[in-house]
Design a protein around this motif. Structure first.
Motif, PDB file in Angstrom:
ATOM      1  N   PRO A 205     -64.779  57.308  20.443  1.00 52.71           N
ATOM      2  CA  PRO A 205     -65.525  58.175  21.365  1.00 52.71           C
ATOM      3  C   PRO A 205     -64.594  58.961  22.284  1.00 52.71           C
ATOM      4  CG  PRO A 205     -65.467  55.954  22.244  1.00 52.71           C
ATOM      5  CD  PRO A 205     -64.689  55.927  20.942  1.00 52.71           C
ATOM      6  N   GLY A 206     -64.886  60.214  22.465  1.00 53.62           N
ATOM      7  CA  GLY A 206     -64.138  61.022  23.419  1.00 53.62           C
ATOM      8  C   GLY A 206     -63.055  61.868  22.793  1.00 53.62           C
ATOM      9  N   ARG A 207     -62.384  62.603  23.650  1.00 50.69           N
ATOM     10  CA  ARG A 207     -61.366  63.568  23.235  1.00 50.69           C
ATOM     11  C   ARG A 207     -60.176  62.876  22.582  1.00 50.69           C
ATOM     12  NH1 ARG A 207     -58.869  68.166  27.354  1.00 50.69           N
ATOM     13  NH2 ARG A 207     -58.200  69.648  25.748  1.00 50.69           N
ATOM     14  N   GLN A 208     -59.587  63.564  21.590  1.00 55.33           N
ATOM     15  CA  GLN A 208     -58.426  63.041  20.884  1.00 55.33           C
ATOM     16  C   GLN A 208     -57.362  64.129  20.779  1.00 55.33           C
ATOM     17  OE1 GLN A 208     -59.404  60.055  17.609  1.00 55.33           O
ATOM     18  NE2 GLN A 208     -60.947  61.634  17.273  1.00 55.33           N
ATOM     19  N   TYR A 209     -56.115  63.676  20.631  1.00 55.79           N
ATOM     20  CA  TYR A 209     -55.003  64.601  20.488  1.00 55.79           C
ATOM     21  C   TYR A 209     -54.224  64.286  19.220  1.00 55.79           C
ATOM     22  CZ  TYR A 209     -55.800  65.597  25.448  1.00 55.79           C
ATOM     23  OH  TYR A 209     -56.363  65.945  26.651  1.00 55.79           O
ATOM     24  N   SER A 210     -53.640  65.329  18.635  1.00 56.10           N
ATOM     25  CA  SER A 210     -52.744  65.166  17.503  1.00 56.10           C
ATOM     26  C   SER A 210     -51.312  65.075  18.007  1.00 56.10           C
ATOM     27  CB  SER A 210     -52.910  66.339  16.532  1.00 56.10           C
ATOM     28  OG  SER A 210     -54.244  66.419  16.076  1.00 56.10           O
ATOM     29  N   LEU A 211     -50.359  65.236  17.112  1.00 57.22           N
ATOM     30  CA  LEU A 211     -48.951  65.128  17.480  1.00 57.22           C
ATOM     31  C   LEU A 211     -48.506  66.379  18.238  1.00 57.22           C
ATOM     32  CD1 LEU A 211     -47.624  63.787  14.064  1.00 57.22           C
ATOM     33  CD2 LEU A 211     -48.139  62.458  16.112  1.00 57.22           C
ATOM     34  N   PRO A 212     -47.747  66.202  19.308  1.00 62.99           N
ATOM     35  CA  PRO A 212     -47.266  67.355  20.082  1.00 62.99           C
ATOM     36  C   PRO A 212     -46.021  67.950  19.432  1.00 62.99           C
ATOM     37  CG  PRO A 212     -46.497  65.339  21.092  1.00 62.99           C
ATOM     38  CD  PRO A 212     -47.339  64.916  19.916  1.00 62.99           C
ATOM     39  N   PRO A 213     -45.579  69.115  19.875  1.00 60.97           N
ATOM     40  CA  PRO A 213     -44.318  69.681  19.393  1.00 60.97           C
ATOM     41  C   PRO A 213     -43.179  68.685  19.626  1.00 60.97           C
ATOM     42  CG  PRO A 213     -45.541  71.299  20.696  1.00 60.97           C
ATOM     43  CD  PRO A 213     -46.245  69.985  20.854  1.00 60.97           C
ATOM     44  N   PRO A 214     -42.224  68.611  18.705  1.00 61.20           N
ATOM     45  CA  PRO A 214     -41.976  69.539  17.596  1.00 61.20           C
ATOM     46  C   PRO A 214     -42.573  69.089  16.265  1.00 61.20           C
ATOM     47  CG  PRO A 214     -40.096  68.115  17.866  1.00 61.20           C
ATOM     48  CD  PRO A 214     -41.082  67.685  18.913  1.00 61.20           C
ATOM     49  N   ASN A 215     -43.553  68.180  16.293  1.00 57.64           N
ATOM     50  CA  ASN A 215     -44.085  67.620  15.053  1.00 57.64           C
ATOM     51  C   ASN A 215     -45.484  68.106  14.723  1.00 57.64           C
ATOM     52  OD1 ASN A 215     -41.808  65.836  14.460  1.00 57.64           O
ATOM     53  ND2 ASN A 215     -42.465  64.676  16.270  1.00 57.64           N
ATOM     54  N   GLU A 216     -45.894  69.229  15.305  1.00 53.87           N
ATOM     55  CA  GLU A 216     -47.253  69.711  15.087  1.00 53.87           C
ATOM     56  C   GLU A 216     -47.531  70.081  13.633  1.00 53.87           C
ATOM     57  OE1 GLU A 216     -44.993  73.271  16.901  1.00 53.87           O
ATOM     58  OE2 GLU A 216     -44.886  71.097  16.829  1.00 53.87           O
ATOM     59  N   ALA A 217     -46.472  70.376  12.839  1.00 58.36           N
ATOM     60  CA  ALA A 217     -46.672  70.710  11.425  1.00 58.36           C
ATOM     61  C   ALA A 217     -47.237  69.529  10.639  1.00 58.36           C
ATOM     62  CB  ALA A 217     -45.351  71.158  10.801  1.00 58.36           C
ATOM     63  N   LEU A 218     -47.096  68.327  11.168  1.00 56.72           N
ATOM     64  CA  LEU A 218     -47.590  67.124  10.501  1.00 56.72           C
ATOM     65  C   LEU A 218     -49.045  66.817  10.836  1.00 56.72           C
ATOM     66  CD1 LEU A 218     -44.505  64.817  11.213  1.00 56.72           C
ATOM     67  CD2 LEU A 218     -44.960  66.145   9.131  1.00 56.72           C
ATOM     68  N   ASN A 219     -49.670  67.603  11.687  1.00 56.14           N
ATOM     69  CA  ASN A 219     -51.005  67.271  12.165  1.00 56.14           C
ATOM     70  C   ASN A 219     -52.097  67.266  11.094  1.00 56.14           C
ATOM     71  OD1 ASN A 219     -50.594  66.554  14.837  1.00 56.14           O
ATOM     72  ND2 ASN A 219     -50.489  68.680  15.512  1.00 56.14           N
ATOM     73  N   PRO A 220     -52.054  68.131  10.064  1.00 55.81           N
ATOM     74  CA  PRO A 220     -53.073  68.003   9.016  1.00 55.81           C
ATOM     75  C   PRO A 220     -53.078  66.612   8.374  1.00 55.81           C
ATOM     76  CG  PRO A 220     -52.015  70.129   8.849  1.00 55.81           C
ATOM     77  CD  PRO A 220     -51.245  69.349   9.886  1.00 55.81           C
ATOM     78  N   TYR A 221     -51.891  66.083   8.104  1.00 59.84           N
ATOM     79  CA  TYR A 221     -51.798  64.723   7.560  1.00 59.84           C
ATOM     80  C   TYR A 221     -52.287  63.698   8.573  1.00 59.84           C
ATOM     81  CZ  TYR A 221     -49.514  60.250   6.661  1.00 59.84           C
ATOM     82  OH  TYR A 221     -49.256  58.911   6.496  1.00 59.84           O
ATOM     83  N   TYR A 222     -51.850  63.838   9.806  1.00 54.55           N
ATOM     84  CA  TYR A 222     -52.216  62.881  10.849  1.00 54.55           C
ATOM     85  C   TYR A 222     -53.731  62.854  11.050  1.00 54.55           C
ATOM     86  CZ  TYR A 222     -52.431  60.679  15.469  1.00 54.55           C
ATOM     87  OH  TYR A 222     -52.733  59.856  16.515  1.00 54.55           O
ATOM     88  N   ARG A 223     -54.363  64.029  11.128  1.00 58.48           N
ATOM     89  CA  ARG A 223     -55.810  64.077  11.354  1.00 58.48           C
ATOM     90  C   ARG A 223     -56.581  63.534  10.155  1.00 58.48           C
ATOM     91  NH1 ARG A 223     -54.609  69.208  14.183  1.00 58.48           N
ATOM     92  NH2 ARG A 223     -54.822  70.271  12.172  1.00 58.48           N
ATOM     93  N   LEU A 224     -56.171  63.894   8.936  1.00 62.95           N
ATOM     94  CA  LEU A 224     -56.868  63.401   7.754  1.00 62.95           C
ATOM     95  C   LEU A 224     -56.795  61.886   7.661  1.00 62.95           C
ATOM     96  CD1 LEU A 224     -55.811  66.059   5.085  1.00 62.95           C
ATOM     97  CD2 LEU A 224     -58.155  65.561   5.830  1.00 62.95           C
ATOM     98  N   ALA A 225     -55.679  61.327   8.087  1.00 62.40           N
ATOM     99  CA  ALA A 225     -55.492  59.877   8.001  1.00 62.40           C
ATOM    100  C   ALA A 225     -56.167  59.138   9.155  1.00 62.40           C
ATOM    101  CB  ALA A 225     -53.999  59.551   7.974  1.00 62.40           C
ATOM    102  N   GLN A 226     -56.346  59.794  10.303  1.00 59.90           N
ATOM    103  CA  GLN A 226     -56.797  59.094  11.495  1.00 59.90           C
ATOM    104  C   GLN A 226     -58.211  59.445  11.946  1.00 59.90           C
ATOM    105  OE1 GLN A 226     -54.327  56.850  13.728  1.00 59.90           O
ATOM    106  NE2 GLN A 226     -54.287  56.663  11.506  1.00 59.90           N
TER     107      GLN A 226
END
Length: 317
Positions: A205-226
């Motif tokens: 529940p609630g707001r979520q964040y992905s990986l911050p710079p300099p690893n933002e290019a990995l966020n599609p993988y991170y979001r799909l997995a999490q």
């Protein structure tokens, strides 16, 4: 009650946290301007621990307290951190009566307990490393304190790869180094409640964040997995669910390649997050408090202390 609190968190409404870490829905449904700030600023009628809180934790006597407001505090210089934290122990023990303090050469350890919800058969234990060196910030771990099976709380929204708590982002202005310790434990308490919501109802529940710079290019993988479809999107959106926000774009990415790149950049897999053995032993009473320097990412003997920690390292609060 868990459903009601989850709905409010989805609406960016922070719940009330009472003594012993009992979480209750906020009286207001107006979204807060920053995570961790309660939404109704009116003075609440004095109340003690919420009715039905877990037995064995409501130890405080005297004048009842109202629920607390969590909020940001101004950054404090390193020379005053020890004084600031030590001066708050008495007030922390009034709000969290099971709190214990363990001195360390580089700071102090806090061990606290939260009931989480009224009537819950178990609660959460938090182990918080508080360095006195400026810039390092606290490092905390959470465990479900079920007498039959103490269990680390994770891996969702824990730091890589030591499994420490990732309760808020610096941009939320929810807490700052040298700030109110009770407010910090309140934030960890609500983080544990979010895990309980995930466990019981299948969604964060609630707001979520992905990986911050300099690893933002990995966020599609991170979001799909999490991220789950019905959760708020991991891009930080306050309103859009993952299925209708970033997921269609994420599905077009090369998942396998990004998974390999994640391991290369981050030094491990998503599933590798876990608490250090010394922390787990400390939490279960099988070992003494470890040295903060040995378990704190920014203070480890083999690590260089940067002038300004990265957002990912500081996001845990």
């Amino acid at each position: 009650m868990l459903i009601a609190i989850g709905r409010q968190l989805d609406a960016n409404v922070f719940p009330h946290v009472f003594d012993n870490g009992v979480v209750m829905p906020s009286a207001s449904d107006v979204a807060s301007s920053a995570l961790g700030k309660e939404t109704d600023d009116e003075q609440q009628r004095p109340r003690g621990p919420a009715a039905g809180s877990r037995k064995g934790t409501a130890r405080r006597k005297g004048t009842p307290r109202r629920s607390r407001q969590a909020g940001a505090s101004a950054r404090i210089s390193g020379g005053l951190l020890r004084t600031a934290y030590e001066a708050q122990i008495e007030s922390l023990e009034k709000a969290y009566p099971a709190s214990r303090v363990f001195p360390d050469d580089d700071g102090m350890w806090l061990q606290t307990e939260s009931s989480i919800l009224p009537g819950l058969d178990y609660g959460a234990t938090f182990l918080v490393a508080l360095p006195f060196a400026p810039g390092a910030g606290p490092r905390a771990w959470g465990f479900w304190n079920d007498p039959g099976r103490p269990l680390w709380i994770g891996p969702r929204h824990t730091n890589f790869f030591d499994g420490s708590i990732c309760a808020f982002s610096p941009g939320d202005n929810a807490w700052a180094e040298g700030g109110d310790l009770t407010s910090l434990i309140d934030l960890y308490t609500v983080w544990a409640l979010r895990h309980l919501h995930l466990k019981a109802l299948g969604r964060w529940p609630g707001r979520q964040y992905s990986l911050p710079p300099p690893n933002e290019a990995l966020n599609p993988y991170y979001r799909l997995a999490q991220c789950h479809d019905a959760e708020l999107c991991g891009c930080g959106s306050l309103t859009a669910r993952y299925a209708e926000c970033c997921k269609p774009k994420d599905l077009r990415s090369d998942f396998g390649r990004l998974a390999q790149e994640f391991v290369r950049r981050m030094g491990g897999r998503l599933g590798d997050r876990k608490s250090p053995l010394a922390i787990a032993d400390f939490a279960t009473g099988q070992g003494a408090a470890p040295s903060i320097r040995d378990v704190h990412n920014l203070m480890a003997p083999t690590a260089e202390l940067p002038n300004k920690p990265s957002k990912e390292k500081k996001r845990h609060g």
